[in-house]
Write a protein that holds these residues in place. Sequence first.
Motif, PDB file in Angstrom:
ATOM      1  N   SER A 222       0.881  -1.052  -0.032  1.00  0.00           N
ATOM      2  CA  SER A 222      -0.011   0.000   0.023  1.00  0.00           C
ATOM      3  C   SER A 222       0.804   1.189   0.096  1.00  0.00           C
ATOM      4  O   SER A 222       0.413   2.340  -0.093  1.00  0.00           O
TER       5      SER A 222
ATOM      6  N   ALA B 291      -5.035  -1.801   5.521  1.00  0.00           N
ATOM      7  CA  ALA B 291      -4.823  -1.304   4.227  1.00  0.00           C
ATOM      8  C   ALA B 291      -5.637  -0.316   3.731  1.00  0.00           C
ATOM      9  O   ALA B 291      -5.226   0.653   3.187  1.00  0.00           O
TER      10      ALA B 291
ATOM     11  N   LEU C 127      -4.985  -3.931  -5.542  1.00  0.00           N
ATOM     12  CA  LEU C 127      -3.735  -2.881  -5.616  1.00  0.00           C
ATOM     13  C   LEU C 127      -2.910  -3.589  -6.748  1.00  0.00           C
ATOM     14  O   LEU C 127      -2.050  -2.784  -7.340  1.00  0.00           O
TER      15      LEU C 127
ATOM     16  N   SER D 246      -6.895   6.206  -5.459  1.00  0.00           N
ATOM     17  CA  SER D 246      -5.443   6.429  -4.362  1.00  0.00           C
ATOM     18  C   SER D 246      -4.522   7.204  -4.861  1.00  0.00           C
ATOM     19  O   SER D 246      -3.876   7.807  -4.160  1.00  0.00           O
TER      20      SER D 246
ATOM     21  N   LEU E 179      -4.477   3.378   2.598  1.00  0.00           N
ATOM     22  CA  LEU E 179      -4.692   4.010   1.223  1.00  0.00           C
ATOM     23  C   LEU E 179      -5.377   5.460   1.443  1.00  0.00           C
ATOM     24  O   LEU E 179      -5.498   6.380   0.676  1.00  0.00           O
TER      25      LEU E 179
END
Length: 319
Positions: free
Chosen positions: A44, A310, A85, A276, A314
């Motif tokens: 991340s 997580a 991701l 993100s 983000l």
Amino acid sequence: MLAQEYRGSVRPYVNFNSKHDAELLHKAMKGIGTDEDTVLMLLSSRSNDQRQQIKAAYQKTYGKDLVGALKSELGGLFENLILALMTPPVSYDASQLHKALKGAGTDDQVLMEILASRTGERIKEIIKVYKKEFGGKLEKDICGDTSGHYMKLLVILLQGSREEGVDEENIEKDAKDLFAAGEETFGTDEEKFIMILGNRSAEHLQKVFDAYKKLSDSDIEDSIKSETTGNLENLLLAVVKCVRSVPGFFAESLHKSMRRAGTDDETLTRIMVSRSEVDMLDIRASFKKLYGESLYTTIQEDTTGDYQKALLYLCGGND
């Protein structure tokens, strides 16, 4: 021209070394149990481009697919988030659309969210990747799953060819046409709404909405709500919201995904991952302004475990 300020919460990692990261991930997944903290902290805090380089380094060093390795080690919502991701952004959009269309029923929320908020350029890329990865034409699949005026507006958005700039001479005319197509008449001329809202530039439409308010004493949203229903109403409103503020649109979608009985984790994951590196800082600011609480705190209250950690990474911080 000044470079636009970066508005994503995830930035490219400065002292990046793909081989070193691949080694750390390999260690984290070796033997019994998995060091989830290493996996989530590492992935991340790297940009998507860097994650693709880690994937290549992992394959080269260990002769294994990193995504496959992650799948076998992780589970549940955390796994879904990490796999999202690891997917290149355009492929992620294409796969979300494919998932929304295939099988019984259609996930209209995904169609509306992606087609109303992405740039024309991005939509054209999505169409290419969709064909390459799923062997079908996105437009054909959308037409097979939707109908009527709703389908027509989706197809217009799918062309990714909004007009450029502001056409000063047509601001008043467009506002009057929208007024005439809705509030002023008995029944609704949906075609007019679709044509104007689907084709004009965002800058032009912002001025049209101001002119409309003077003309009708109410916002264009109120008119859409009273003149249309169902999926067409929802898509027109999504388009208007994105014209007014894309971060505002996503802040509202995130709030809806959490502030109800049971969290809509698919929407929460999709927005947090796909925005993100785009405009998460602006979404956070809009969220705080609209709801008086921080996105970070709301995520904390609505999620748990590694999945929560997580998501908070983000989010990029607490306002």
